[in-house]
Design a protein around this motif. Structure first.
Motif, mmCIF file in Angstrom:
data_model
loop_
_atom_site.group_PDB
_atom_site.id
_atom_site.type_symbol
_atom_site.label_atom_id
_atom_site.label_comp_id
_atom_site.label_asym_id
_atom_site.label_seq_id
_atom_site.Cartn_x
_atom_site.Cartn_y
_atom_site.Cartn_z
ATOM 1 N N GLY A 1088 43.955 -44.288 -57.440
ATOM 2 C CA GLY A 1088 43.139 -45.416 -57.024
ATOM 3 C C GLY A 1088 43.567 -45.920 -55.670
ATOM 4 O O GLY A 1088 44.279 -45.245 -54.916
ATOM 5 N N GLU A 1089 43.137 -47.171 -55.352
ATOM 6 C CA GLU A 1089 43.486 -47.743 -54.057
ATOM 7 C C GLU A 1089 44.984 -48.031 -53.973
ATOM 8 O O GLU A 1089 45.593 -47.893 -52.927
ATOM 9 C CB GLU A 1089 42.683 -49.030 -53.827
ATOM 10 C CG GLU A 1089 41.184 -48.798 -53.657
ATOM 11 C CD GLU A 1089 40.443 -50.099 -53.356
ATOM 12 O OE1 GLU A 1089 41.125 -51.143 -53.279
ATOM 13 O OE2 GLU A 1089 39.228 -50.054 -53.208
ATOM 14 N N LYS A 1090 45.576 -48.453 -55.089
ATOM 15 C CA LYS A 1090 46.981 -48.815 -55.058
ATOM 16 C C LYS A 1090 47.894 -47.595 -55.197
ATOM 17 O O LYS A 1090 48.953 -47.539 -54.596
ATOM 18 C CB LYS A 1090 47.278 -49.813 -56.176
ATOM 19 C CG LYS A 1090 48.709 -50.339 -56.130
ATOM 20 C CD LYS A 1090 48.922 -51.445 -57.145
ATOM 21 C CE LYS A 1090 50.353 -51.984 -57.042
ATOM 22 N NZ LYS A 1090 50.588 -53.107 -57.988
ATOM 23 N N TYR A 1091 47.467 -46.606 -55.997
ATOM 24 C CA TYR A 1091 48.301 -45.452 -56.276
ATOM 25 C C TYR A 1091 47.622 -44.190 -55.730
ATOM 26 O O TYR A 1091 46.443 -43.952 -56.052
ATOM 27 C CB TYR A 1091 48.557 -45.287 -57.770
ATOM 28 C CG TYR A 1091 49.208 -46.505 -58.411
ATOM 29 C CD1 TYR A 1091 50.563 -46.752 -58.243
ATOM 30 C CD2 TYR A 1091 48.454 -47.375 -59.188
ATOM 31 C CE1 TYR A 1091 51.157 -47.859 -58.837
ATOM 32 C CE2 TYR A 1091 49.045 -48.482 -59.791
ATOM 33 C CZ TYR A 1091 50.402 -48.723 -59.601
ATOM 34 O OH TYR A 1091 50.976 -49.814 -60.167
ATOM 35 N N LYS A 1092 48.362 -43.441 -54.934
ATOM 36 C CA LYS A 1092 47.886 -42.154 -54.421
ATOM 37 C C LYS A 1092 48.827 -41.065 -54.968
ATOM 38 O O LYS A 1092 50.011 -41.061 -54.655
ATOM 39 C CB LYS A 1092 47.916 -42.111 -52.889
ATOM 40 C CG LYS A 1092 47.181 -43.271 -52.219
ATOM 41 C CD LYS A 1092 45.662 -43.201 -52.450
ATOM 42 C CE LYS A 1092 44.965 -44.356 -51.705
ATOM 43 N NZ LYS A 1092 43.508 -44.359 -51.974
ATOM 44 N N GLU A 1107 50.903 -48.655 -51.404
ATOM 45 C CA GLU A 1107 50.775 -49.272 -50.084
ATOM 46 C C GLU A 1107 51.865 -50.304 -49.859
ATOM 47 O O GLU A 1107 52.383 -50.428 -48.773
ATOM 48 C CB GLU A 1107 49.391 -49.920 -49.948
ATOM 49 C CG GLU A 1107 48.243 -48.930 -49.864
ATOM 50 C CD GLU A 1107 48.309 -48.116 -48.582
ATOM 51 O OE1 GLU A 1107 48.809 -48.626 -47.548
ATOM 52 O OE2 GLU A 1107 47.889 -46.944 -48.611
ATOM 53 N N SER A 1108 52.187 -51.079 -50.888
ATOM 54 C CA SER A 1108 53.225 -52.103 -50.774
ATOM 55 C C SER A 1108 53.716 -52.447 -52.166
ATOM 56 O O SER A 1108 53.137 -52.026 -53.182
ATOM 57 C CB SER A 1108 52.697 -53.366 -50.059
ATOM 58 O OG SER A 1108 51.631 -53.937 -50.820
ATOM 59 N N LEU A 1109 54.804 -53.205 -52.197
ATOM 60 C CA LEU A 1109 55.368 -53.647 -53.462
ATOM 61 C C LEU A 1109 55.124 -55.141 -53.638
ATOM 62 O O LEU A 1109 55.314 -55.929 -52.704
ATOM 63 C CB LEU A 1109 56.873 -53.362 -53.522
ATOM 64 C CG LEU A 1109 57.305 -51.903 -53.664
ATOM 65 C CD1 LEU A 1109 58.825 -51.810 -53.640
ATOM 66 C CD2 LEU A 1109 56.772 -51.315 -54.960
ATOM 67 N N THR A 1110 54.722 -55.511 -54.856
ATOM 68 C CA THR A 1110 54.541 -56.921 -55.222
ATOM 69 C C THR A 1110 55.474 -57.217 -56.374
ATOM 70 O O THR A 1110 56.002 -56.297 -57.029
ATOM 71 C CB THR A 1110 53.087 -57.179 -55.618
ATOM 72 O OG1 THR A 1110 52.782 -56.419 -56.791
ATOM 73 C CG2 THR A 1110 52.124 -56.770 -54.488
ATOM 74 N N PRO A 1111 55.708 -58.483 -56.682
ATOM 75 C CA PRO A 1111 56.576 -58.790 -57.825
ATOM 76 C C PRO A 1111 56.106 -58.166 -59.126
ATOM 77 O O PRO A 1111 56.919 -57.903 -60.015
ATOM 78 C CB PRO A 1111 56.538 -60.321 -57.877
ATOM 79 C CG PRO A 1111 56.261 -60.748 -56.474
ATOM 80 C CD PRO A 1111 55.336 -59.711 -55.898
ATOM 81 N N ALA A 1112 54.829 -57.882 -59.223
ATOM 82 C CA ALA A 1112 54.330 -57.281 -60.470
ATOM 83 C C ALA A 1112 54.730 -55.820 -60.610
ATOM 84 O O ALA A 1112 54.568 -55.230 -61.701
ATOM 85 C CB ALA A 1112 52.803 -57.398 -60.520
ATOM 86 N N ASP A 1113 55.266 -55.222 -59.538
ATOM 87 C CA ASP A 1113 55.638 -53.797 -59.583
ATOM 88 C C ASP A 1113 57.082 -53.579 -60.015
ATOM 89 O O ASP A 1113 57.596 -52.463 -59.939
ATOM 90 C CB ASP A 1113 55.424 -53.157 -58.210
ATOM 91 C CG ASP A 1113 53.952 -53.173 -57.799
ATOM 92 O OD1 ASP A 1113 53.105 -52.942 -58.681
ATOM 93 O OD2 ASP A 1113 53.674 -53.388 -56.602
ATOM 94 N N GLU A 1114 57.755 -54.617 -60.442
ATOM 95 C CA GLU A 1114 59.124 -54.479 -60.914
ATOM 96 C C GLU A 1114 59.132 -53.896 -62.322
ATOM 97 O O GLU A 1114 58.460 -54.394 -63.212
ATOM 98 C CB GLU A 1114 59.822 -55.835 -60.900
ATOM 99 C CG GLU A 1114 61.296 -55.771 -61.235
ATOM 100 C CD GLU A 1114 61.981 -57.112 -61.092
ATOM 101 O OE1 GLU A 1114 63.203 -57.183 -61.318
ATOM 102 O OE2 GLU A 1114 61.292 -58.090 -60.735
ATOM 103 N N GLY A 1115 59.855 -52.756 -62.492
ATOM 104 C CA GLY A 1115 59.895 -52.118 -63.801
ATOM 105 C C GLY A 1115 60.396 -50.685 -63.716
ATOM 106 O O GLY A 1115 61.128 -50.313 -62.793
ATOM 107 N N THR A 1116 59.942 -49.846 -64.682
ATOM 108 C CA THR A 1116 60.412 -48.460 -64.789
ATOM 109 C C THR A 1116 59.255 -47.515 -64.523
ATOM 110 O O THR A 1116 58.191 -47.618 -65.150
ATOM 111 C CB THR A 1116 60.991 -48.184 -66.178
ATOM 112 O OG1 THR A 1116 62.053 -49.090 -66.426
ATOM 113 C CG2 THR A 1116 61.482 -46.751 -66.281
#
Length: 1576
Positions: A1088-1092, A1107-1116
């Protein structure tokens, strides 16, 4: 007569009883047969011993009156038919101990009996004479005979005295002394002598008074002593063998020495191999024992047929076993190639290690191909072994170029002419050879010169134009249309000289001594030589004709040379061929003759006296090849030999002159690719072609070769399959006899026998054995009977139907498909009786497997006879093969129940033997037979069993063996019992590999697995499958059944441009069907737009980009991979600080990307220091355009653009040429345009500036030169130069590792780029180590110099010299004030001139006029006051006072003079008194009373002449005054120049006029305090 005896017999005394008996018989017979007495006679006894005629010569005393013969002195020299002495014969000494007499007693009895017989006969003879004739003559004779008899009785008594043992003893005496020899290098020389003495002397040989040790120089010296003849043999002499040799003979009565010299010479030409070698002991009469021992020689570990390539190194070696082994015994080791003895050379290196003979061919060439034979000779005979060596051509430097020629030799060498021959190569590269080029090289130079301009096809070429007396090397190259071959091996050096001169230089070697005999003749001058003799054409080809002749018959002619003339047949016109230079050799090669034409030739001799008459002309000869190419061979027949070789035979060429040999080629049937089987021609018509592929069919062809070229190929042979014939090419294909027959069990009517397998099985496998037996009655064997009609396969058999308590012998025969072999030797005699012993019988059939350098496996079979109780274990014993029986030792201390054992910790290279003993409850039984010796050595190419697990998880054992024979088989065993049941193990064999596959591996498969290859030299290996190993293999098998996709790298994260985040991993191996699932916190992600997402199946790289990291991307994050049944996954945890750091770095990278959209710094502002110590501030910028501005700032102030700013190739620079403290500050660069702005700052204050200066100081320090020492007139100066000096540079001077405290005596300073340390008035206390240390903030740099020893002495001496010179310069006499060059004064005036004088001691002052000394008088007043002022006064000047005046001052340090010229003019009105003076510096000034008009005068300075010490003075400024009346320049101050140079006014502005002149009619300016004046 005694004078007729040979000189070597005169001192021999032999007391042989046999000889005495014959002498007595001879005397008695003469008394009985002769009635008259003879004045003198001689006897000879002759006998024949071993084919030699042995003569015993006797000389008799010449006595007319005595009929008694003097006892003969026998000789023991063997002579041939011409009575030439050829050796010694050993006398046979007979003993008489069996008759009860000792040697001495028997001799006395015999001599007494002989004396009594002689006396009785003599008395009876006298009575007969009295009765026959009574006369005065007879009476006189009677009286004389009585006197003679008394004399004989006296002599007889003296003889018995001498027979006393004490009387027999005497000091050594040289019967034959050793003679001196002169030999050529590499020849052998033998010194020998004959020594007498009793007791037998001990003989020792010395070289330059050092005892010769033949054992320490094995092979160099050989000493022999036989029957009083002693010899020293020196093998292959070299220059070190030139010495004085002494032989010393010593016994209890004394010592005596004899001397001989050996001179070894070198000759750089050919070594005449025909020169005789020293004689060796002959073994024609049978084995000769060394110290009574017969040697047995065995050659083992033999080299096989070998293959090499040109340029490689090859070693051939064999192990030699000599029994019995004597310490330091040296057998004679010889190597042969094609039955030609090899000698050590740079191509052949031979080595004997004591048990192994090695021949190393250091640089293979095709000349090295052939049959190599090792010959080991002992005193008991010799053993040989041979194998063929093949040498292939090296890779051609040019594709399809021919192989190199071979066997280059030089024939018929003469003064300026040599014939070079060679052999054609077997390989022509696919194109026919066009010809050959011959190159020569003078010995001692590296330059090769081509001898022929066009290639020659004939394999022989005459080389002319050589320089007499020089040695040459030759080589040959072949050429075809593809290119040139490699050069051949160079020939042996050959000297260009007359053969007679060569023979004279080499000398004639006498057979026994090798002595060189040189003869010369005085040339006869002024004699014209005669005709040459026996002119003939020795060789004729289409390229050249070779003539040879003999010199004229006259001897001793001076400098004979030759002219060759030719004449075309049918004409009478003779044309001289060598018109310019006559030839020196009686050989000549003529080139450029017309092919097909006929010529005649003749030769004339010439020397300084003139040209002689021509020789008889040759017969007409037509130019063309006289030697034809041989015809092709025929009937090529190949025969099977071994599994890699074929015997090829053929019918020789029917027409082949001067045949060199044959080349054989082979080809796999149908391939049409021919390969040479030999690269060196063979002359036989049978050849074994090796290196063939087993099972392939080959065809062969042959061609002949001679000097003219190679013949056509023979017709191809029939195809033959490469397969071993029965017997493997060995004549006897049936097996050799078995051996080692023993009894394993015996009962009342049968016996169990065992034996060992034959050492040679023949050409096929042994199919069985046949046993025969015979009864032995009272030691007499009976008739043989067959024990078995059908062959048995085992090596143990029970022979039945025997009779109890009877004795039997047995023999065994082995059989194969070729037939039944010869029977073994009869066994020992065995008694057939039932064994009742309690212990078991011997084990049998011992076998050795898996032999390695440190271990082996021993197998055996249990005893047939168990004893009273069953066998419950075995003991194994070991010892070295050559060790005595007492050293048997046990391998296992505890009995093993198994019938095999692995023996470890063997010593590599040692031979061992083994035996086994069985035990039961009753005890340990009899030992088995001992095994054959086994060498602990890992054979080359030995491989081990390899365990493998394939992709399907199947476990297998794999064994590979390269040297299989057609009958070889792989035999697998478990616990050394052959595997016949394949329920658990499946055997697969293909080619030279065999595999044992486990069907269902489990615990029951644990054990030792071994594989044996039959029909080899014992190739075998084993693998132990233990419980732990089985567990590991099962795990590996599981991994293969249920595989995991291997990863090259686990899941990782990295940042990309614009702050993008990339998650990636790489699979090691994945197919095109592989797929990936992307998981984040157990949720599947999709494109998608966020994941290539991207998956490159070629490289195995799997990636996901955000494209970038947001706090919601913290994890495994997890990547899950699947490829068929193989799976894998990798996870990455991004939480907490790790995630925050990554997010922060991502944002920074995004900002960086934005920054780089405008002008920006790629590399921020920094600095570098150049080797010239310039500081350059620079930064690298990017994304610039024309509108972009770059501004430099220092401490906030803009730096204006000047030559120090630069911008090239994206780099901004600011150069600071000579940095100082004022350059410290904060520097800034600003880039700016409409796209944005970027700034870079560099802080060069405080520590930053200090670091910068330290780097500058480091460059300065590294540029410094080593400390040097110089001297001045004040002391010693140490100095160093730097390429650049900075005032901030800190240096420290050290003396003996301590900083120097400076004082008035020790100072330091800087002059330009020189840093120096001055030691004023040095003393010995100043000696030591000085150093200058440059401080660069790091380790610094230190330069040191040692001011001590010779360095200090030299510097101090130079200081003393300079100091003395300075003192002399300061104290020498000098005219301190200058004098004018020219003074013009009016007649009648008074002149006063005063000048300053200096010098210590006070100088002597002398005035001269026109170079003549003047003295003071009333007219000319000369004064010298206070030791400083010299005045010159003329009271009234007149015309006679004109001239050149000089003042000369002198003291012990030097002399100086001052000159001026006085010119007189007519009188003018009185202008007053004018005075001039000069100051101490020599500047001219006017006196106080001088009118201003007088000051306008032209003064041109002063000349000085210095003697002894000259000095350089300074140039002082001059003041100009312009004379308005005369238009001349006047000077107030004079310029003083270098001594000997004229001092003039400023010549740049003064008009041209003569130097050194004042043209003023008035007074002339002087120098102060020197003055002069003029008055009326």
């Amino acid at each position: 007569m005694s004078g007729s005896l040979p000189f070597y017999q005169k001192h021999h005394r032999h007391y042989d009883h046999g000889y005495r008996s014959r002498e007595t018989e001879s005397v008695l017979s003469q008394y009985q047969t002769s009635s008259r007495y003879t004045a003198g006679s001689s006897t000879s006894a002759t006998r024949t011993s071993r084919g030699l005629k042995v003569s015993t010569h006797s000389g008799l005393e010449a006595s007319r009156l005595s009929p008694v013969l003097k006892r003969a002195k026998p000789t023991y020299l063997a002579v041939d038919k011409e009575n030439q002495i050829i050796g010694y014969v050993v006398p046979i000494f007979r003993g008489s101990q069996e008759f009860g007499f000792s040697n001495t007693e028997e001799a006395r009895v015999r001599d007494t009996a002989a004396y009594m017989a002689r006396r009785d006969l003599f008395t009876s003879g006298l009575e007969m004479e009295r009765s026959e004739q009574v006369s005065r003559r007879e009476a006189m004779r009677e009286s004389a005979e009585r006197i003679s008899l008394n004399k004989r009785i006296h002599e007889h008594g003296e003889h018995f005295k001498r027979m006393n043992e004490d009387s027999l003893m005497h000091a050594p005496e040289f019967v034959i002394k050793p003679r001196s020899h002169t030999v050529w290098e590499k020849q052998c020389v033998r010194l020998h002598c004959t020594v007498s003495g009793w007791p037998d002397p001990r003989v020792v040989w010395y070289k330059n008074n050092v005892a010769i040790d033949p054992i320490g120089n094995a092979g160099k010296y050989k000493l022999e002593s036989r029957y009083s003849v002693h010899s020293l043999e020196i093998n292959r002499c070299d220059f070190d063998d030139t010495a004085q040799y002494r032989v010393s003979a010593m016994n209890s009565k004394g010592e005596l020495s004899a001397y001989a010299s050996v001179v070894v010479k070198r000759f750089k030409g050919e070594i005449d191999e025909s020169l005789p070698s020293p004689r060796r002991a002959s073994t024609e009469d049978g084995p000769v024992s060394e110290y009574g021992i017969n040697f047995q020689t065995h050659i083992v570990d033999k080299f096989g047929v070998s293959f090499g390539r040109e340029g490689e190194t090859m070693s051939l070696g064999c192990t030699v076993i000599i029994y019995p082994a004597l310490h330091h015994y040296q057998p004679e080791i010889q190597w042969y190639r094609d039955d030609v003895l090899l000698s050590p050379s740079k191509w052949n290196h031979m080595h004997w290690s004591g048990d192994r003979a090695t021949l190393t061919l250091t640089h293979l060439n095709k000349e090295d191909e052939g049959l190599y034979t090792l010959r080991v000779t002992t005193k008991s005979g010799y053993e040989t072994y041979s194998a063929y060596v093949f040498v292939k051509d090296a890779d051609a430097e040019v594709e399809r170029a021919p192989g190199a020629p071979l066997d280059v030799r030089c024939l018929d060498a003469n003064k300026d002419y040599i014939i070079v021959t060679w052999k054609q190569p077997a390989v022509d590269g696919g194109d026919s050879i066009l010809g050959y080029f011959v190159d020569r090289c003078e010995v001692g130079t590296p330059h090769w010169i081509q001898c022929n301009d066009t290639p020659v096809k004939f394999a022989r070429f005459p080389v002319t134009g050589l320089v007499e007396g020089r040695s040459y090397l030759f080589r040959v190259r072949a050429i075809n249309k593809s290119g040139m071959s490699r050069p051949s091996r160079i020939s042996e050096p050959v000297a260009a000289m007359d053969p007679s001169d060569r023979a004279r230089m080499r000398g004639t070697s006498a057979p026994w001594t090798g002595q060189i005999i040189v003869t010369e003749e005085e040339p006869a001058e002024g004699v014209v030589p005669g005709r040459p003799l026996e002119l003939q054409v020795t060789e004729a080809t289409k390229n050249y004709v070779v003539l040879s002749w003999n010199p004229p018959g006259e001897k001793g002619l001076e400098g004979v040379m030759y002219y060759v003339e030719k004449c075309v047949s049918g004409t009478d016109s003779w044309q001289r061929v060598n018109t310019e230079i006559p030839v020196k050799s009686p050989r000549f090669a003529l080139f450029d003759l017309a092919e097909g034409k006929s010529y005649s030739f003749r030769v004339r001799c010439c020397n300084s006296a003139g040209v002689g008459e021509p020789s008889d002309p040759t017969e007409a000869i037509t130019v063309g090849d006289k030697l034809d190419i041989p015809s092709a061979p025929s009937k090529v027949v190949p025969t099977r030999n071994t599994d890699t070789s074929v015997v090829v035979s053929w019918v020789a060429s029917s027409e082949a002159k001067e045949l060199v040999g044959y080349y054989i080629e082979g080809s796999i049937e149908g391939s049409n690719v021919w390969e040479p089987c030999n690269n060196k021609p063979v002359k036989a018509t049978r050849f074994i072609c090796h290196g063939l592929i087993t099972g392939q069919k080959y065809v062969f062809r042959v061609r002949a070769v001679n000097a003219a070229g190679l013949s056509q190929f023979s017709p191809e042979s029939e195809a033959v399959e490469v397969k071993a014939a029965i017997g493997g090419g060995i004549p006897h294909a049936s097996p050799a006899p078995p051996y080692g027959i023993t009894v394993l069990e015996c009962v009342c009517d049968s016996m169990v026998l065992a034996w060992k397998q034959p050492s040679f099985i023949g050409g096929a496998d042994i199919t069985g054995y046949f046993v025969d037996y015979r009864e032995v009655i009272d030691g007499m064997p009976g008739k043989w009977h067959e024990a078995n009609i059908k062959s048995i396969s085992e090596r143990a058999y029970r022979v039945s139907d025997l009779k109890e308590n009877r004795k039997y012998q047995f023999q065994v025969r082995a059989a194969n498909m070729a037939g039944v072999g010869i029977p073994s030797l009869p066994s020992n005699t065995f008694l057939c009786e039932e064994w009742t012993i309690a212990v078991p019988g011997p084990p049998h059939d011992l076998q050795v497997r898996e032999v390695r350098s440190d271990s082996l496996v021993l197998l055996w079979k249990p005893p047939v006879y168990q004893g009273r109780d069953p066998v419950n274990g075995f003991y194994v014993d070991i010892k070295e093969a050559d060790a005595p029986e007492e050293v048997w030792r046990g391998v296992n201390n505890k009995a093993t129940e198994k019938t095999y054992i692995k023996i470890k910790n063997l010593k590599e290279g040692e031979r061992f033997v083994f035996r086994v003993r069985a035990q039961n409850k009753a005890g340990v039984g009899e030992c088995s037979d001992v095994t054959e010796p086994v060498l602990a050595f890992t054979k080359p190419g030995t491989k081990e069993i390899v365990v493998d697990v394939n992709d399907d998880g199947i476990i297998s054992l794999n064994f590979e063996f390269g040297d299989l024979t057609p009958d070889s088989k792989f035999v697998w065993s478990k616990n050394y019992e052959e595997i016949t049941d394949q329920s658990r193990l499946t055997i697969e064999t293909k080619g030279n590999k065999s595999k044992a596959i486990f069907n269902a591996p489990g615990e029951e498969d644990i054990g030792i697995y071994s594989c044996l290859v039959t029909h080899t030299d014992g190739a075998s290996s084993s693998y132990t499958l233990s419980e732990e190993e089985l567990k590991r293999l099962l795990e590996v098998s599981h991994d293969h059944k249920f595989p995991i996709i291997p990863l090259k790298s686990e899941l990782a994260v990295e940042l990309l441009e614009k702050g993008k985040v990339r998650f990636w991993l790489q699979a090691d191996k994945i197919s095109a069907n592989g797929k990936v699932d992307y998981i984040f916190n157990e949720n599947t992600l999709s494109q998608g737009e966020k994941y290539k997402m991207n998956f490159d199946k070629n490289t195995g790289v799997i990636e996901m980009i955000m494209e970038s990291l947001t706090p919601a991307d913290e994890g495994t994050f997890t990547f899950q991979l699947q490829d068929g049944k193989a799976t894998n996954q990798s996870s990455l945890v991004l939480i907490g600080d790790v995630f925050k750091e990554l997010q922060k770095e991502s944002e920074f990278q995004k900002k960086e990307w934005v920054r780089k959209q405008g002008p920006h710094f790629i590399e921020y502002l920094g600095y570098e220091v150049t080797p010239e110590c310039c500081v350059i501030l620079k930064c690298k910028v990017g994304n610039m355009k024309k509108e972009t501005s770059a501004q430099w700032y220092k401490d906030g102030r803009e730096i204006k653009s000047d030559e120090h700013l630069g911008f090239t190739e994206g780099v901004l620079k600011l150069e600071i040429a000579q940095i100082s403290k004022k350059d410290a500050g904060v520097y800034e660069v600003v880039l700016k345009d409409d796209r944005g702005k970027d700034t870079s700052t560099l802080n060069l204050t405080d520590q930053g500036f200090k670091d910068l200066m330290n780097e500058v100081f480091s460059f300065i320090a590294n540029s410094s030169t080593p400390l040097k020492i110089t001297s001045t007139d004040q002391g010693i100066r140490l100095y160093t130069f730097v390429s650049y000096y900075n005032d901030l540079l800190q240096v420290t001077w050290h003396y003996k590792d301590s900083a120097i405290a400076f004082s008035d005596r020790i100072k330091s300073g800087v002059v330009g780029e020189q840093l120096w340390l001055q030691i004023t008035e040095p003393t010995e206390k100043d000696m030591g180590t000085y150093a200058i240390e440059f401080n660069d903030g790091k380790g610094g740099l230190r330069r040191t110099v040692e001011l001590s020893g010779q360095a200090f002495d030299d510097a101090f001496a130079e200081f003393q010299r300079l100091k003395a010179a300075a003192i002399a310069e300061r104290s020498r006499a000098r005219v301190a004030g200058g004098l004018p060059d020219v003074v013009t004064i009016q007649e009648g005036k008074a002149l006063n001139l005063t000048c300053n004088i200096s010098g210590d001691p006070v100088p002597e002052v002398t005035w001269l006029k026109n170079d003549r000394e003047i003295t003071s008088d009333d007219h000319c007043i000369l004064k010298f006051s206070s030791g400083k002022f010299a005045s010159f006064t003329i009271t009234g000047v007149n015309m006679s006072d004109s001239g050149k005046y000089s003042i000369l001052v002198k003291n012990k340090y030097g002399t100086e003079s001052g000159d001026f010229t006085l010119e007189i003019t007519e009188g003018t009105p009185d202008l007053g008194v004018t005075s001039y003076s000069t100051d101490a510096e020599g500047n001219v000034v006017f006196g106080p009373n001088t009118p201003k008009e007088k000051m306008k005068t032209t003064v041109t300075g002063m000349k000085k002449q210095k003697r002894k010490g000259d000095s350089v003075t300074k140039t002082l400024p001059m003041e100009k005054v312009e004379d308005q009346d005369k238009g001349k320049v006047t000077v107030e101050n004079a310029k003083e120049e270098v001594a000997e140079q004229p001092l003039t006014a400023d010549q740049s502005e003064a008009p041209e006029q003569p130097a050194d002149r004042v043209e003023e009619p008035g007074p002339v300016a002087g120098t102060q305090p020197e003055t002069w004046s003029e008055s009326n």
